[in-house]
Every structure is written in structure tokens, then in C-alpha cells.
Design a protein around this motif. Structure first.
Motif, PDB file in Angstrom:
ATOM      1  N   ASP A  74      21.761 -14.274 -80.711  1.00  0.00           N
ATOM      2  CA  ASP A  74      21.307 -12.945 -80.322  1.00  0.00           C
ATOM      3  C   ASP A  74      22.453 -11.951 -80.355  1.00  0.00           C
ATOM      4  O   ASP A  74      22.330 -10.848 -80.898  1.00  0.00           O
ATOM      5  N   TRP A  75      23.594 -12.383 -79.803  1.00  0.00           N
ATOM      6  CA  TRP A  75      24.757 -11.494 -79.819  1.00  0.00           C
ATOM      7  C   TRP A  75      25.178 -11.193 -81.252  1.00  0.00           C
ATOM      8  O   TRP A  75      25.456 -10.052 -81.624  1.00  0.00           O
TER       9      TRP A  75
ATOM     10  N   ARG B 155      15.900 -11.980 -86.654  1.00  0.00           N
ATOM     11  CA  ARG B 155      15.381 -11.426 -85.402  1.00  0.00           C
ATOM     12  C   ARG B 155      13.913 -11.794 -85.216  1.00  0.00           C
ATOM     13  O   ARG B 155      13.485 -12.180 -84.128  1.00  0.00           O
TER      14      ARG B 155
ATOM     15  N   VAL C  75      23.480 -11.348 -84.087  1.00  0.00           N
ATOM     16  CA  VAL C  75      22.540 -10.654 -84.949  1.00  0.00           C
ATOM     17  C   VAL C  75      22.275  -9.242 -84.459  1.00  0.00           C
ATOM     18  O   VAL C  75      22.089  -8.326 -85.246  1.00  0.00           O
ATOM     19  N   ASN C  76      22.296  -9.059 -83.147  1.00  0.00           N
ATOM     20  CA  ASN C  76      21.949  -7.741 -82.638  1.00  0.00           C
ATOM     21  C   ASN C  76      23.160  -6.870 -82.357  1.00  0.00           C
ATOM     22  O   ASN C  76      23.080  -5.653 -82.482  1.00  0.00           O
ATOM     23  N   ASP C  77      24.266  -7.472 -81.962  1.00  0.00           N
ATOM     24  CA  ASP C  77      25.406  -6.650 -81.588  1.00  0.00           C
ATOM     25  C   ASP C  77      26.499  -6.664 -82.639  1.00  0.00           C
ATOM     26  O   ASP C  77      26.970  -5.636 -83.085  1.00  0.00           O
TER      27      ASP C  77
ATOM     28  N   LEU D 261      19.256 -10.308 -91.434  1.00  0.00           N
ATOM     29  CA  LEU D 261      19.305 -10.148 -89.981  1.00  0.00           C
ATOM     30  C   LEU D 261      17.920  -9.804 -89.439  1.00  0.00           C
ATOM     31  O   LEU D 261      17.505 -10.285 -88.382  1.00  0.00           O
ATOM     32  N   ARG D 262      17.192  -8.972 -90.180  1.00  0.00           N
ATOM     33  CA  ARG D 262      15.833  -8.632 -89.763  1.00  0.00           C
ATOM     34  C   ARG D 262      14.967  -9.878 -89.656  1.00  0.00           C
ATOM     35  O   ARG D 262      14.242 -10.077 -88.675  1.00  0.00           O
TER      36      ARG D 262
END
Lengths: 184, 428, 368, 123
Positions: free
Chosen positions: C174-175, C275, C177-179, C271-272
Motif C-alpha cells: 500500500d505504501w 490498487r 503503490v500509493n505513496d 499501479l492502477r
């Protein structure tokens, strides 16, 4: 499903279309694939490439399978615009396999035909530069053939034909490195 | 005699303000002891030369560490950090390694040229430092033809690269050395032209005189000659084989270019000489454009040579920065850049300065009034010319949008029924 | 005015900084211009197709790691899919999602490598490579967390995946891919995408026309750069790609620059997908039990996946025994290479290197 | 003046000694067998990416920049003329300015011609 998957055309459908245009080009038709006459391979391939219905502008891949009595050259053809794929096979003689080259039709076949020639020994007539792709130019035999391990000369692997190696020293069986001391 | 020499050094060690005092004291000692005039001259010359070579040696060693650490930081990695504290002993380790390595020399190479080239590559970079002023009264050879001496010397390095590459009898080295000559004949012109304006303003080619001009008029010449600075910086990075223009060694294309066959200490010399040449060019830039040892009131507090070395390293940092950031040009692009932008811009710069100096001389207005106007004018002109060139002559990248198109389903355009058949292209 | 002189024949490779492995290109060069190119491959030939004929289906999975060693996950996946198709094995839902997730992570890792190496071929002194390697390492950390290996993962199994993900995996992902990765990609784009020197070096260099691209069986970014929106994930969806919402980036004129930008955009699309996988990841078994000595019925199957390099296909022929009778790999790297002469002849030697870099070959896969 | 050049000459001596020193040191290390010297044909051959080199490298290379060479001569000679002018420009005044504008103007016509003719392209 939002996206329709690729349609695999049955060999019979391909054979029907092909047979209508080029009678005698099809030897046999199965559900999965269609077997072509080697003599009319090039004409059939050219037809399938330019035919608006089959539209096989994209040569997905080609390879060869040693069927002991014959060698099958396998082509997977596809149409990107119509999103279908079908399989074509051409039998070749096992001892002296030779089929027509499709490299003039598809640039993508140049390297793949060299690979098939290198590993299976199928000579492609009309290929611009049919030399070995991976192996050494003087390598004896074509390793993907099922009879590669029993090459003429009685040697198991054919490696004894390399220079600087005494006959009998090479074999298919595994030997420990210092077999002299402890091994029987 | 030796005792007296020691006394002078121990008595004057604190006098770091001006190292020429030390040299002068030794000279006095020799002449007081009844030494003949030539001996005084030789002693002074040798002392100065020894000082410069010491600086060069220390620089070459330190720069290996600096360059690798700085670029390492730019590339989000550490750089050398094992030998010594923060890797400070890395240059020493490198030197020991290079000395110990077996010297490989191809049989087909021209042995004499092959050995001479790295030496010839190192010499000009050091020799140029004879004319730069290190501080007030601290110029080894205050040549009136100083700028011409710099040109004469700095183009020799390219010739050394050429003979080394051609003598290696290696194809990559051949490509590299041919590129060096192409770049030499192209970049020499902007280099020479860009410094004309400085000679015109200062009215001299003597580097001491140029620094004195900047001191007298209370400005750095980079303010008055921004265009010349840009041109000189870019061309000299091409002459130095540094990254935007490192075509001669281009390790991704020709695997090292001119020094591909070198190993051991000969390669080490190429490596060191590259850093020395870089510092030399930085020294020239610091002298001509950044006021040399003079820095407004600062040089009254801090010794001039310290200010000077600080400026040299500031310019050197610019070189490291470009090296760590930019990709490489292709040779035709680089040469076209030199011929089509730098050369005409340098010509325009010369004419501009000629007009300005003419106005200055003919009207007799004071420099205090004119020079600030010129500063504004020249900076505006430089900016305008750069922008105009980018707009008019630079390749139009806007032809194609940068962003790709996006499709959420497959979409294959209908192609002509018969695709182009190109048999036999592999074996033309 | 044509100038006649002796052409120089020079080997570029196998020991060359920018041939990406042991690939050899014999170029005839006239001045700086390449007038002829001959490709020589086979330095890394390990005869995997022959070796596989004497090993069971499960034992063959590690070979697929060693083919495209920069994208081992997709290699594993393609092979497992072909055997599952042959043997008619259904894979549990969770395994499908994990497979999708890991092959997209692998795509990010591989494209990072490709982009960095490409910029390095353009002559940047290592900086973009270091940036992209740093990002790739984070992805490899996740692989290590899950299956213990970083490069040769050997993670997919016939009938699922080898291990379920550990508890700390999803927060770390999560970190990432999102940050982290979106910010890193932005940094990378600021560094290279608008760089004038990169534009000068790679625009109109190594152009493939759409006709040539289809005729030469190109796939992956090579095909998409020519303006053809073709992606196996959309055209012939496998795993759970048919449920995913993503787009195919397509170039305009088939040059090296388009290929580089497409790779960067594909990383963002990956990445999309990741997610979405994270949001929808179901519970359940991560694999079905499959006999170790699997004996699929006699027959043949061709299945394909979109590997980072292009269409990776596996053609498996079974005679009913425990080992494949014949196993052929459609290696995208090899087939993408077939247009190299057409792309490089007439260019300068520097452009030829850039072109080769933009193809993003992997010699392990070329030679197999 | 010659005195100043002489001092530059001292530095030149040092500058030649500076690179010779490590070379000599390296040779000395070789004499004392600290540095290995084990030649063999492969080591002494030319690097060409690990392959046996094809042909010789000292060929008649196709230099694409011979037009640049001609331009270089023209422009460099021009620069040599300009430097003395630049130094004494302040004394010469308007006359020198007009002169040099003419001089550069003629040169610029030639430059524009060369550009137009494509002499500045690396073909």
C-alpha cells in the motif's frame, strides 16, 4: 466480460476457407489445427495473410515438433484487427526435413526459422540467410530432435565429434568429477 | 644557507595571506647571499612551479574523491566510503591499485605513441596554470599573451587524445579519436571568439590585467559577458569530454573510446588528467569571469588564493553537476550546436562589445555610469538571444505530443492488405 | 555528395556496456553511419526447451525464471497458464488476484530497469539508472517478503501460487503503490521525459511503422509505440485482467522516445491495476492441489501472457507422460529483435545503440 | 617578456615530470616484481568486445568533418587577426570599429553561405 477474448478459429473453418481458394492446399483439418500440404505451403500462407477474412497479418509464433515419423512445423497465425488466432501445421520429412520459408511474407519469421533450423534441422527453402542461430556453426546434429542422443556413429550424444575429445570419453551418463579414486 | 632557508619558512609560515611573500623572502635570501641574477630567477621560477604542481597533485587526488562523492549523492547512493574516514583514502587506494596492475599493451599498437599520449594529455592542463593569477602578485608567468597561451595549450590535449586513440589500433579508439578532432575543430572557434569580448573590455590579454580590470571596475566579468560565459562553459565542457559532450569516450556507444586499450598507470594518468584539465578550465573561468582572487572586500580578510581556489571549485561543481544530470548529445547534434548557435552568438557578442567599448571611449563617460547599463543590456541580450534561438532554430519538438494516447480497448488500425515484404534485408 | 571510403566492421558486443547481456551485433560502419548489421545471438543458450523434455511439469517452472530473468513472475505465470490450459485445472480466485498483482509488480520492476538502461544508453552518466534501480529494489523487496527470492522468484505454481502473502505484505504494498512510486515516477518524468537532449537523441530514432510492426510480429511496447493498441491483457484476458480497469498507452510514430514514454505510462497503469487487486483481493486458498508428477492428457496448448517485453507464449505438447513432449517458448525479445537491421541501418552508431536500448531485449530470453 | 615565458617553461618541466613520475614508479614496481607481467596472446590482442577483431583499425576512415576543417582554418585565422585588434581597440577608436564590422561582415556572408550550402551538417 467487458472484453471479448481472442477467438480460436477451428481448423475446419480455416480449411474450408483455404480449400475454397486453393484446392489441394489442405491435407487434413482438425478442430484445433489445420494440416497443410508442404508443396503449397507458401501459396497458402500468402493467401491466409492477405485474405480479408482470415486476415493473418500477424505471425504469432512458429516452432517445430518432432513426431518421430515426421517433423511438424507449427505456425500460430493471428489477426489483430479481428482478434482471432488459429494454428497451422506442415509435416516435413523426418530424415531430410524441408519446407518453404515464410520469411518473405513475415519479417518476424526470419529469426524464428533460423531457430527452428538450428534446433530441429528443418531447412527453409527461400530463407535469405539460413544459418545456425544459437549453436556453434559446426555443431553436429540438431538437439531438439528426439533422435539427437542416438546420432550416427554409435555415440550417445554426438559430443564426441567435437575436436580434442577422445571417443568414449563423453557419454550421456553422469560421472563424478574425481571418479578415478573412490568410485568403482 | 639551508639554516637560513629553514628560518625563513618557520618565520613566515603564518603568512598565509600572500604566499608570494614567502617566495620573495627566499629570493631575497639568495640575492643577499651573493647569488647571481639567473640563480635568483631560477629559484623563484622553480619555487612557483613546484607550488603549482603540488596544487595540481593534491587536486587530482582530492577530486577523485570529490567527484565520486558528489555524483554519488546526486545519484542517491553513497559513493566510496570504505577506505579511510568517509572514503577519503579512496584516491590512495586507486593509485596503489593502478600502479600494481599489469600494464597491457596491444601488440598491434604503436608503442611510442601509446605511451606518449597519456603524458602528452596531462602536460597542457598543468602548463596552462602558469598564467593564471593565484593571488595578488602570485602569477608564475604574467604573459601579455595569456589568453592565446591558454588556447595554444588547451588544444594540445585534444591532439594527445587523438594520437593515443589512433595509436591503439582499436576501432572504438579510432571512433573516439576521430570524434575528438571533429570536436576540436568545431569548439575551438566558440572558445576563441567568446573570450574576445573580455580582451576588448580589459584592453589586454594578460590574465593579471583582466583581474585588475574587474577589481578596478568593481564587477565580475560574468555580469558584463554572460553570453560569453555560457558559450565558454559549454564549449569547454565539450573540449574536456565531460558528459553532455563526452562523445570521445562515450562508454555506452564505443565502450570507452580513446582510452579503451589503456590499463594500469597509463589509464590512471588519463583519469587524473581529465580531472586536472577540468580544474584548469575551472581556474580559467574563475579568473576571466569570476574575478580571480578578487572578491569585493572579501580578499582583504581572506587570503586571495583561498578565494580563488574556492571559486575554482565552485565552477568545478558546475561541471560535476552537468555530468551527473545530462545525457549525451549525438556528434552531429553537438557540432551543429557549435556551428549554428555558439559561433554566431560569439560573433554577435564581439560586435556588441565593440560597440559598447567604442561608446565608452568616444563619449568619455565614466565607467560608473556606463558599466551598469552595459550589465543590464548584455544580460537582456543574452537572454533574448537564447530564447530566440530556442524558439526559432531549435528542433520543433512540438510536432508530436509528448504524451501517449490511451485506449481502454484494443484498437488495431486497418492496414493495407499486402504488408511490405522486405526479404533479405539482413544479408545486404 | 557521397564519399567513398573503407567501411569498418566492428563488433558491438558481446562484452559491451550497452548490449544488455551477451548479445553481439556486427556492424559495418562507414564514418559514423551504420551500413549493415548482423545479429549474433546464442551466447547464453542453455537449451531449456530440450532440458524441459526430461523434467516434470513442475520442475520446469524454474526454467521460466531464468529465461527473462528481469521478469521472472510473468515467465512463471505464462508457463503455468499453458499447463493449466493443457490439463484443465481451475485456479482459485485468490491465486488469480495474486498472480495479477505480482505480474504487474514485475512489470513495474522490469520497466524500471528498461527505462533506466535506455537513458543510460542515451549517455546519461548513471543517474537515471540509479533512480530507477532504487524503485526496482523496493518491488524486489516485496518479492523477497513473499517468496524469499528477489530475481528468480519461482513463485507461480501449477494451480495457484507457491505461498500466500504474509501479513506485513499488504501495508508495505500500500505504501509503495500509493505513496512512494507515484512520487518517484513523477520525479523520473521531470528528469527525463521533457529533457531536450533525450528528445533529440530518441525522437525519430529507430522508427517502426505499424505495417512493419505487425509484419515482424512485434509485441509489447514495440508494437504499441507504432500506434497499435494491442495488449494481451485486453485482447485475450487471463487471470483477472478482464475485471481490471486500465488503459493501453499507445505512441504516435514508433520511435525510441515513444517506447520509453509508453513504458513509464505502463508502470502507472500497473499501479492502477495493483490498487484494484488490493481492494478486491478475496479470501480463500492460494492454490489447488495438483499432483507433483502431473500427467496432462495428450494434446497441445498455446497460451500467452503480456510480459513486460511483449507477448510471451508457451506452446506445450503433451504425450500423456509426466514430462512435456515438446515445449516451445515464443520469446518476445527474440522476435522483437528481428527488425533491428531495418531499424538501425542508415543511422549513426550512437542511434543504433539507442535503438537497441529501446527494444529492451533480455538476452536470457533471446537465447533461452 | 622572455623572462615570463621562461617561468612558464619551468612549469612545463614540472608538468612533464608530473605524469612521468607515476609511469616510472609503475615501471620500477614492475622491475621489483610487485607489478605482474605475464603477457599472453589474448592479453596483447585488441579489445573488441571479446571477439577477434575484424580487420585492422588503422584504415582510411571516412571523416565527415573535412568541411569543418576548412571552416575551422578560416575562423581560427580570423580569430588570430581579431585578438591584436581587440587588445589595441581602445586606442584605435571608431576607425577600428568600422574596419572590423566590414571584416566580420565579409566573414558573415561566407558563414551564411556555408550554412546555406549545408557545410555545417555532419553528413
Amino acid at each position: 466480460m467487458p472484453h471479448p477474448a481472442t477467438v480460436t478459429l477451428p481448423g475446419t473453418a480455416v480449411a474450408e476457407r483455404l480449400g475454397a481458394a486453393l484446392p489441394g492446399a489442405v491435407r487434413e483439418a482438425f478442430a484445433e489445427h489445420v494440416v497443410l500440404e508442404p508443396a503449397s505451403l507458401f501459396a497458402a500462407m500468402a493467401f491466409m495473410r492477405d485474405d480479408p477474412e482470415l486476415d493473418a497479418k500477424y505471425l504469432v509464433q512458429m516452432c517445430s515438433v518432432d513426431m518421430i515419423t515426421r517433423i511438424d512445423v507449427v505456425y500460430h497465425l493471428a489477426s489483430l484487427a479481428r482478434n482471432h488466432i488459429f494454428e497451422v501445421k506442415v509435416p516435413a520429412d523426418h530424415e531430410r526435413p524441408a519446407v518453404a520459408s515464410v520469411a518473405p511474407l513475415w519479417i518476424g519469421a526470419t529469426l524464428q526459422e533460423r531457430e527452428v533450423y538450428d534446433l530441429m534441422g528443418v531447412a527453409f527453402e527461400g530463407h535469405p540467410e539460413l544459418t545456425r542461430l544459437f549453436l556453434w556453426d559446426k555443431f553436429p546434429g540438431h538437439p531438439l530432435r528426439k533422435d539427437f542422443m542416438s546420432l550416427p556413429g554409435g555415440q550417445k550424444s554426438g559430443l564426441s565429434q567435437f575436436p580434442k575429445q577422445a571417443p568414449g570419453q563423453t557419454g550421456g551418463e553422469f560421472r563424478p568429477r574425481d571418479a578415478g579414486a573412490g568410485a568403482p | 644557507m639551508t639554516g637560513a632557508l629553514l628560518t625563513i619558512i618557520t618565520d613566515n609560515w603564518w603568512d598565509i595571506r600572500d604566499l608570494s611573500n614567502l617566495s620573495g623572502a627566499i629570493r631575497d635570501l639568495v640575492s643577499d647571499a651573493g647569488g647571481p641574477g639567473w640563480l635568483v630567477y631560477v629559484v623563484a621560477g622553480l619555487l612557483g612551479a613546484a607550488g603549482i604542481v603540488t596544487f595540481v597533485g593534491v587536486t587530482a587526488i582530492i577530486n577523485i574523491w570529490i567527484e565520486r562523492r558528489v555524483v554519488g549523492r546526486m545519484q542517491s547512493r553513497l559513493g566510496p566510503n570504505r577506505p579511510g574516514p568517509v572514503g577519503l583514502l579512496q584516491p590512495l587506494a586507486d593509485a596503489i591499485k593502478l600502479m600494481q596492475k599489469e600494464v597491457l599493451q596491444p601488440k598491434l599498437a604503436d608503442a611510442l605513441v601509446f605511451t606518449a599520449a597519456p603524458i602528452a594529455f596531462t602536460v597542457p592542463g598543468i602548463a596552462v596554470l602558469a598564467v593564471v593569477p593565484w593571488g595578488r602578485n602570485m602569477t608564475l608567468a604574467s604573459l601579455d599573451a595569456g589568453i592565446v597561451f591558454i588556447f595554444a595549450m588547451s588544444s594540445l590535449a585534444a591532439l594527445a587524445v587523438f594520437i593515443g586513440g589512433y595509436g591503439s589500433n582499436n576501432k572504438y579508439a579510432l571512433f573516439g579519436s576521430m570524434r575528438v578532432i571533429a570536436m576540436l575543430v568545431t569548439y575551438e572557434i566558440p572558445i576563441v571568439m567568446s573570450l574576445l569580448g573580455i580582451a576588448m573590455f580589459a584592453g589586454t590579454m594578460n590574465l593579471d590585467g583582466i583581474v585588475r580590470f574587474q577589481e578596478d571596475h568593481w564587477l565580475f566579468l560574468i555580469m558584463l559577458q554572460p553570453l560569453a560565459f555560457v558559450i565558454y562553459f559549454m564549449s569547454s565542457s565539450a573540449e574536456l569530454n565531460r558528459t553532455p559532450a563526452d562523445l570521445a569516450e562515450a562508454e555506452s556507444e564505443i565502450a570507452g573510446g580513446y582510452h579503451v586499450e589503456y590499463s594500469g598507470m597509463k589509464f590512471g594518468l588519463y583519469y587524473a588528467a581529465e580531472l586536472i584539465n577540468c580544474v584548469t578550465v575551472s581556474a580559467i573561468i574563475a579568473t576571466l569571469f569570476l574575478g580571480g582572487w578578487w572578491a569585493y572586500k572579501l580578499d582583504e580578510i581572506v587570503p586571495g588564493w583561498m578565494i580563488y581556489i574556492g571559486k575554482v571549485y565552485a565552477v568545478y561543481f558546475l561541471f560535476i553537476w552537468t555530468r551527473g544530470t545530462l545525457p549525451r548529445f549525438r556528434i552531429d547534434q553537438l557540432l551543429a550546436f557549435a556551428w549554428k548557435w555558439m559561433t554566431p552568438m560569439a560573433l554577435v557578442n564581439v560586435l556588441m562589445v565593440a560597440a559598447e567599448v567604442l561608446i565608452w571611449e568616444e563619449t568619455g563617460w565614466s565607467a560608473g555610469v556606463l558599466l551598469p547599463i552595459y550589465v543590464v543590456l548584455n544580460n537582456a541580450l543574452a537572454l533574448a538571444l537564447i530564447v530566440a534561438w530556442v524558439r526559432v532554430f531549435a528542433p520543433r519538438f512540438e510536432r508530436f505530443p509528448d504524451r501517449p494516447r490511451f485506449y481502454s480497448t484494443i484498437d488495431v488500425p486497418s492496414l493495407p492488405a499486402v504488408a511490405p515484404v522486405q526479404p533479405g534485408t539482413q544479408s545486404q | 555528395m557521397p564519399i567513398k571510403s573503407e567501411p569498418v566492421e566492428v563488433n558491438i558486443g558481446p562484452q559491451h556496456p550497452s548490449t544488455h547481456g551477451v548479445f553481439r551485433m556486427v556492424a559495418r560502419i562507414d564514418g559514423e553511419r551504420v551500413t549493415d548489421v548482423k545479429m549474433v545471438v546464442g551466447y547464453l543458450h542453455r537449451s531449456m526447451e530440450k532440458l524441459a523434455e526430461e523434467r516434470t511439469y513442475t520442475q520446469n517452472i524454474p526454467f521460466t525464471d531464468r529465461m527473462d530473468y528481469l521478469a521472472a513472475m510473468t515467465g512463471n505465470l505464462g508457463y503455468c497458464l499453458s499447463v493449466e490450459k493443457l490439463a484443465g485445472i481451475d485456479v482459485p480466485e485468490r491465486a488469480q488476484y495474486l498472480r495479477t498483482m505480482f505480474s504487474e509488480l514485475q512489470r513495474v520492476a522490469s520497466h524500471c530497469m528498461a527505462t533506466g538502461a535506455f537513458i543510460n544508453d542515451c549517455g546519461a552518466w548513471q543517474t537515471p539508472v540509479m533512480y530507477t534501480f532504487r524503485d526496482r529494489e523496493k518491488v524486489l523487496d516485496l518479492f523477497e517478503m513473499t517468496c524469499g527470492a528477489r530475481i528468480t522468484t519461482n513463485y507461480m505454481r501449477i494451480g495457484g501460487v507457491a505461498f500466500d502473502i504474509p501479513d506485513e505484505f499488504l501495508p508495505a504494498l500500500d505504501w509503495l503503490v500509493n505513496d512512494d512510486l507515484p512520487a518517484r515516477f513523477e520525479e523520473l518524468e521531470n528528469l527525463i521525459v521533457g529533457n531536450e537532449i533525450i528528445l533529440m537523441r530518441s525522437r525519430d530514432v529507430g522508427v517502426v511503422t505499424p505495417e512493419m510492426a505487425i509484419n515482424a510480429s512485434l509485441s509489447g511496447p514495440m508494437l504499441r509505440s507504432a500506434g497499435i493498441a494491442w495488449d494481451i491483457r485486453k485482447a485475450d484476458p487471463y487471470c483477472v485482467y478482464d475485471r481490471m480497469n486500465f488503459e493501453i498507452p499507445v505512441g504516435y510514430n514508433g520511435d525510441s522516445y515513444d517506447r520509453m514514454v509508453i513504458r513509464i505510462e505502463e508502470m502507472k497503469q500497473s499501479l492502477r491495476i495493483i490498487r484494484q487487486c488490493m481492494a478486491e483481493l478475496p479470501d480463500g486458498p492460494h492454490k489447488v492441489d495438483v499432483p507433483l508428477a502431473l500427467r496432462p492428457p495428450a494434446g497441445e496448448a498455446y497460451s500467452r501472457v503480456e510480459s513486460p517485453k511483449g507477448e510471451l507464449g508457451f506452446y506445450v505438447v503433451s504425450d500423456g507422460g509426466p514430462a512435456p513432449y515438446r515445449w516451445h517458448v515464443r520469446a518476445p525479445s527474440l522476435i522483437n529483435l528481428s527488425v533491428l537491421p531495418q531499424m538501425t541501418i542508415g543511422q549513426s552508431i550512437a542511434d543504433a545503440i539507442v535503438t537497441l536500448g529501446s527494444i529492451d531485449i533480455n538476452v536470457g530470453e533471446v537465447d533461452r | 617578456m622572455i623572462e615570463q615565458f621562461g617561468r612558464a617553461g619551468f612549469l612545463l618541466l614540472f608538468a612533464v615530470a608530473f605524469p612521468l613520475l607515476p609511469i616510472v614508479a609503475s615501471v620500477v614496481l614492475g622491475v621489483f616484481k610487485i607489478r605482474p607481467r605475464k603477457p599472453d596472446p589474448v592479453k596483447e590482442s585488441i579489445y573488441e568486445c571479446g571477439m577477434v577483431p575484424i580487420g585492422n583499425a588503422q584504415v582510411r576512415y571516412n571523416v565527415r568533418y573535412y568541411v569543418f576543417g576548412l571552416l575551422f582554418v578560416i575562423f581560427d585565422v580570423e580569430a588570430v587577426f581579431l585578438y591584436p585588434w581587440a587588445v589595441t581597440y581602445r586606442q584605435l577608436g571608431l576607425y577600428a570599429f568600422v574596419e572590423v564590422v566590414l571584416f566580420l561582415g565579409i566573414l558573415f556572408v561566407g558563414y551564411a553561405y556555408a550554412w546555406r550550402k549545408g557545410a555545417m551538417e555532419w553528413k
